[in-house]
Motif scaffolding. Structure first.
Motif, mmCIF file in Angstrom:
data_model
loop_
_atom_site.group_PDB
_atom_site.id
_atom_site.type_symbol
_atom_site.label_atom_id
_atom_site.label_comp_id
_atom_site.label_asym_id
_atom_site.label_seq_id
_atom_site.Cartn_x
_atom_site.Cartn_y
_atom_site.Cartn_z
ATOM 1 N N TYR A 168 0.833 -1.198 0.000
ATOM 2 C CA TYR A 168 0.000 0.000 0.000
ATOM 3 C C TYR A 168 0.868 1.249 0.000
ATOM 4 N N VAL A 169 0.386 2.291 -0.639
ATOM 5 C CA VAL A 169 1.030 3.585 -0.497
ATOM 6 C C VAL A 169 0.754 4.077 0.926
ATOM 7 N N ASP A 170 1.692 4.797 1.496
ATOM 8 C CA ASP A 170 1.579 5.189 2.906
ATOM 9 C C ASP A 170 0.284 5.945 3.208
ATOM 10 N N SER A 171 -0.165 6.752 2.277
ATOM 11 C CA SER A 171 -1.318 7.614 2.537
ATOM 12 C C SER A 171 -2.626 6.857 2.722
ATOM 13 N N VAL A 172 -2.682 5.586 2.345
ATOM 14 C CA VAL A 172 -3.929 4.829 2.476
ATOM 15 C C VAL A 172 -3.817 3.684 3.485
ATOM 16 N N LYS A 173 -2.669 3.491 4.039
ATOM 17 C CA LYS A 173 -2.484 2.389 4.992
ATOM 18 C C LYS A 173 -3.429 2.560 6.181
ATOM 19 N N GLY A 174 -4.083 1.479 6.531
ATOM 20 C CA GLY A 174 -5.035 1.517 7.632
ATOM 21 C C GLY A 174 -6.429 1.945 7.222
ATOM 22 N N ARG A 175 -6.583 2.428 5.992
ATOM 23 C CA ARG A 175 -7.900 2.872 5.519
ATOM 24 C C ARG A 175 -8.405 2.029 4.340
#
Length: 115
Positions: free
Chosen positions: A59-66
């Motif tokens: 995942y790209v960092d900006s979407v991790k966890g979402r």
């Protein structure tokens, strides 16, 4: 020839959720990587998430966890569950399938997140 067809885009309020789906058809090698890219207006296309045929995800960092990517290799489908959407997630989302050195693309589906 490989065809990819996306579905599930649309308009959602910030904090909401959407699920994108993609179906691949044609001559597909069983070992491949499927993924989702996005391109916002005035920006370069970026990888959002990918998943190998072995189930490894990235995942790209900006979407991790979402965001969560998943696939059904038997059906050649890949999905992207997007939660806690932000205005900066607004973009055209493209499904991709990569193998044998070639990246195949869908036509894209628009996701608009209103703030």
């Amino acid at each position: 020839q490989v065809q990819l067809v996306e579905s599930g885009g649309g308009l959602v309020q910030a904090g909401g959720s959407l699920r994108l789906s993609c179906a691949a058809s044609g001559r597909i090698f069983s070992i491949n990587t499927m993924g989702w890219y996005r391109q916002a207006p005035g920006k370069q296309r970026e990888l959002v998430a990918s998943i190998t045929s072995g189930g490894n995800t990235n995942y790209v960092d900006s979407v991790k966890g979402r965001f969560t990517i998943s696939r059904d290799s038997a059906k050649n489908t890949v999905s992207l569950q997007m939660n806690s959407l932000k205005a900066e997630d607004t973009a055209v989302y493209y499904c991709s399938l990569f193998y044998a050195g070639i990246n195949y693309w869908g036509k894209g589906t628009l996701v608009t997140v209103s703030s």
